[in-house]
Design a protein around this motif. Structure first.
Motif, PDB file in Angstrom:
ATOM      1  N   UNK A 107       0.809  -1.221   0.000  1.00  0.00           N
ATOM      2  CA  UNK A 107       0.000   0.000   0.000  1.00  0.00           C
ATOM      3  C   UNK A 107       0.840   1.268   0.000  1.00  0.00           C
ATOM      4  N   UNK A 108       1.998   1.246   0.694  1.00  0.00           N
ATOM      5  CA  UNK A 108       2.723   2.519   0.795  1.00  0.00           C
ATOM      6  C   UNK A 108       3.377   2.919  -0.531  1.00  0.00           C
ATOM      7  N   UNK A 109       3.512   1.964  -1.432  1.00  0.00           N
ATOM      8  CA  UNK A 109       4.088   2.309  -2.738  1.00  0.00           C
ATOM      9  C   UNK A 109       3.013   2.685  -3.756  1.00  0.00           C
ATOM     10  N   UNK A 110       1.750   2.355  -3.415  1.00  0.00           N
ATOM     11  CA  UNK A 110       0.682   2.548  -4.401  1.00  0.00           C
ATOM     12  C   UNK A 110       0.475   4.027  -4.762  1.00  0.00           C
ATOM     13  N   UNK A 111       0.294   4.857  -3.745  1.00  0.00           N
ATOM     14  CA  UNK A 111      -0.047   6.263  -4.014  1.00  0.00           C
ATOM     15  C   UNK A 111       1.063   7.025  -4.757  1.00  0.00           C
ATOM     16  N   UNK A 112       2.331   6.939  -4.275  1.00  0.00           N
ATOM     17  CA  UNK A 112       3.385   7.624  -5.043  1.00  0.00           C
ATOM     18  C   UNK A 112       3.515   7.110  -6.475  1.00  0.00           C
ATOM     19  N   UNK A 113       3.317   5.809  -6.659  1.00  0.00           N
ATOM     20  CA  UNK A 113       3.434   5.247  -8.021  1.00  0.00           C
ATOM     21  C   UNK A 113       2.279   5.743  -8.885  1.00  0.00           C
ATOM     22  N   UNK A 114       1.092   5.794  -8.290  1.00  0.00           N
ATOM     23  CA  UNK A 114      -0.074   6.312  -9.021  1.00  0.00           C
ATOM     24  C   UNK A 114       0.155   7.768  -9.422  1.00  0.00           C
ATOM     25  N   UNK A 115       0.630   8.559  -8.459  1.00  0.00           N
ATOM     26  CA  UNK A 115       0.830   9.992  -8.747  1.00  0.00           C
ATOM     27  C   UNK A 115       1.869  10.193  -9.842  1.00  0.00           C
ATOM     28  N   UNK A 116       2.940   9.429  -9.781  1.00  0.00           N
ATOM     29  CA  UNK A 116       3.964   9.558 -10.815  1.00  0.00           C
ATOM     30  C   UNK A 116       3.401   9.146 -12.185  1.00  0.00           C
ATOM     31  N   UNK A 117       2.572   8.126 -12.183  1.00  0.00           N
ATOM     32  CA  UNK A 117       1.990   7.684 -13.451  1.00  0.00           C
ATOM     33  C   UNK A 117       0.974   8.682 -14.003  1.00  0.00           C
ATOM     34  N   UNK A 118       0.265   9.379 -13.120  1.00  0.00           N
ATOM     35  CA  UNK A 118      -0.644  10.442 -13.594  1.00  0.00           C
ATOM     36  C   UNK A 118       0.172  11.550 -14.256  1.00  0.00           C
ATOM     37  N   UNK A 119       1.289  11.879 -13.617  1.00  0.00           N
ATOM     38  CA  UNK A 119       2.197  12.894 -14.162  1.00  0.00           C
ATOM     39  C   UNK A 119       2.717  12.467 -15.552  1.00  0.00           C
ATOM     40  N   UNK A 120       3.152  11.203 -15.636  1.00  0.00           N
ATOM     41  CA  UNK A 120       3.673  10.687 -16.915  1.00  0.00           C
ATOM     42  C   UNK A 120       2.608  10.763 -18.016  1.00  0.00           C
ATOM     43  N   UNK A 121       1.408  10.356 -17.652  1.00  0.00           N
ATOM     44  CA  UNK A 121       0.313  10.316 -18.627  1.00  0.00           C
ATOM     45  C   UNK A 121       0.039  11.723 -19.137  1.00  0.00           C
ATOM     46  N   UNK A 122       0.123  12.665 -18.208  1.00  0.00           N
ATOM     47  CA  UNK A 122      -0.157  14.059 -18.555  1.00  0.00           C
ATOM     48  C   UNK A 122       0.951  14.625 -19.454  1.00  0.00           C
ATOM     49  N   UNK A 123       2.212  14.463 -19.041  1.00  0.00           N
ATOM     50  CA  UNK A 123       3.257  15.149 -19.821  1.00  0.00           C
ATOM     51  C   UNK A 123       3.586  14.428 -21.131  1.00  0.00           C
ATOM     52  N   UNK A 124       3.407  13.106 -21.160  1.00  0.00           N
ATOM     53  CA  UNK A 124       3.756  12.392 -22.398  1.00  0.00           C
ATOM     54  C   UNK A 124       2.518  11.940 -23.185  1.00  0.00           C
ATOM     55  N   UNK A 125       1.338  12.327 -22.672  1.00  0.00           N
ATOM     56  CA  UNK A 125       0.074  12.024 -23.367  1.00  0.00           C
ATOM     57  C   UNK A 125      -0.071  10.524 -23.655  1.00  0.00           C
ATOM     58  N   UNK A 126       0.278   9.707 -22.674  1.00  0.00           N
ATOM     59  CA  UNK A 126       0.176   8.265 -22.859  1.00  0.00           C
ATOM     60  C   UNK A 126      -1.290   7.824 -22.882  1.00  0.00           C
ATOM     61  N   UNK A 127      -1.605   6.800 -23.685  1.00  0.00           N
ATOM     62  CA  UNK A 127      -3.001   6.356 -23.771  1.00  0.00           C
ATOM     63  C   UNK A 127      -3.434   5.432 -22.637  1.00  0.00           C
ATOM     64  N   UNK A 128      -2.483   4.889 -21.863  1.00  0.00           N
ATOM     65  CA  UNK A 128      -2.862   3.974 -20.775  1.00  0.00           C
ATOM     66  C   UNK A 128      -2.384   4.545 -19.437  1.00  0.00           C
ATOM     67  N   UNK A 129      -2.874   3.948 -18.338  1.00  0.00           N
ATOM     68  CA  UNK A 129      -2.674   4.540 -17.007  1.00  0.00           C
ATOM     69  C   UNK A 129      -1.398   4.108 -16.303  1.00  0.00           C
TER      70      UNK A 129
END
Ligand SMILES: Nc1nc2c(ncn2[C@@H]2O[C@H](COP(=O)(O)OP(=O)(O)OP(=O)(O)O)[C@@H](O)[C@H]2O)c(=O)[nH]1
Ligand SMILES: [Mg+2]
Length: 233
Positions: free
Chosen positions: A130-152
Motif C-alpha cells: 500500500x505505501x508504494x501505491x499512491x506515489x506510483x499512481x501519482x507519478x503515473x498520472x504525471x507521466x500520462x499528462x506530460x507524455x500524453x500516454x493512452x494507458x494509465x
C-alpha cells in the motif's frame, strides 16, 4: 491464448527462491501450448542460474541465459528479446509482483492490439504494497499528462507485444538502465502509432528475497527519462 506461440522474457538477479515457483506456475497455466520461458540471469551470487539449470535443464521450453560480464535490467530484457523464437513477447518480473495468471489476459488482448500493458491503475488493478501505491499512481498520472500516454500504467514492466512491431523501434535506446525502459517503450510505441491497450493487474508483494530497487534513485531516473522524452531529447 494465441496459437502462434509466446516468448516470456524474465530477467533475474538473486531470485533463486522465486524463479522455480514462477516457472512451475507458468508451466501449469500454458501446459502443452506453444511457448518458451527465457530467463536472463546476471550471474546472481545466490546461484539462481545453476538452480534453474538443475530444475529445468531438460525442459526445452525453458531457456536460461547467463550474463557473466554484464549487469542491468534493461539490457538483460533486450538480450531475452533478441533470443526469442515466437511472435508474441511477454515481459515480466521474476518475484511474483506480476501474477502469472495475468499473462492469459495479456495474450487475449494482444490478438487485437500491438501492445498490451498490465495496469495497476484501472478497475480491478492495484498493489498489495500500500505505501508504494499512491506515489506510483501519482507519478503515473504525471507521466500520462506530460507524455500524453493512452494507458494509465507506464512503469509496470509487465506487457505483451508483437515482436515484428517491437523490432521496428530503437531497441538499444529503449532497453538500457533500470525500469525506466518501460517509459521509453511506451513513448516509442505511441509515436509509432502502435495500437495500445491495458488490462488490470493486482501486484502481490515479492514472495522471497530482496528488492533491487533503490526508490529515490529510481524516481530521479524515471523523472529524468520522462523529461528528456518530453523535451524531445
Ligand atoms: N538480469 C537482471 N535482472 C534484474 C536486475 N535488477 C533487477 N532484476 C530483475 O528485475 C525484476 C524487478 O526487480 P525488483 O527487485 O523486483 O524490483 P521492484 O519490483 O521494484 O522491487 P520489489 O518491490 O522488491 O519487487 C526482478 O525479476 C529482478 O530479479 C539486473 O541487474 N539484472
Ligand atoms: Mg519486484
Amino acid at each position: 491464448m494465441i496459437n502462434q506461440g509466446l516468448s516470456i522474457v524474465i530477467p533475474t538477479f538473486n531470485e533463486k527462491h522465486n524463479i522455480i515457483g514462477l516457472i512451475s506456475s507458468i508451466q501449469k497455466i500454458f501446459g502443452y501450448k506453444t511457448y518458451e520461458i527465457i530467463v536472463i540471469d546476471d550471474n546472481s551470487p545466490d546461484g539462481t542460474y545453476n538452480k534453474i539449470v538443475k530444475e529445468f535443464g531438460n525442459d526445452k521450453k525453458v531457456k536460461t541465459i547467463l550474463r557473466k560480464n554484464e549487469r542491468g535490467l534493461g539490457t538483460a530484457i533486450l538480450r531475452g528479446i533478441k533470443s526469442s523464437s515466437y511472435p508474441v513477447i511477454v515481459g515480466m518480473d521474476a518475484d511474483f509482483n506480476h501474477p502469472p495468471e495475468t499473462i492469459t489476459r495479456l495474450t487475449e488482448e494482444i490478438q487485437s492490439h500491438d501492445l498490451v500493458v498490465a495496469s495497476r491503475f484501472i478497475k480491478s488493478g492495484g498493489m498489495e504494497e500500500k505505501k508504494r501505491y499512491l506515489p506510483t499512481l501519482m507519478f503515473n498520472l504525471f507521466l500520462k499528462h506530460i507524455l500524453r500516454f493512452p494507458v494509465s500504467d507506464n512503469t509496470s514492466g509487465f506487457y505483451a507485444v508483437w515482436k515484428n512491431k517491437l523490432l521496428k523501434l530503437p531497441l538499444d535506446d529503449i532497453f538500457r538502465g533500470y525500469g525506466e525502459y518501460h517509459i521509453r517503450l511506451m513513448h516509442y510505441a505511441q509515436t509509432n502509432n502502435f495500437k495500445i491497450t491495458e488490462v488490470p493487474v493486482y501486484y502481490k508483494k515479492r514472495k522471497y528475497g530482496r528488492s533491487k530497487s533503490n526508490l529515490g534513485k529510481m524516481f530521479l531516473g524515471y523523472l529524468y527519462c520522462a523529461l528528456k522524452l518530453r523535451l524531445g531529447k
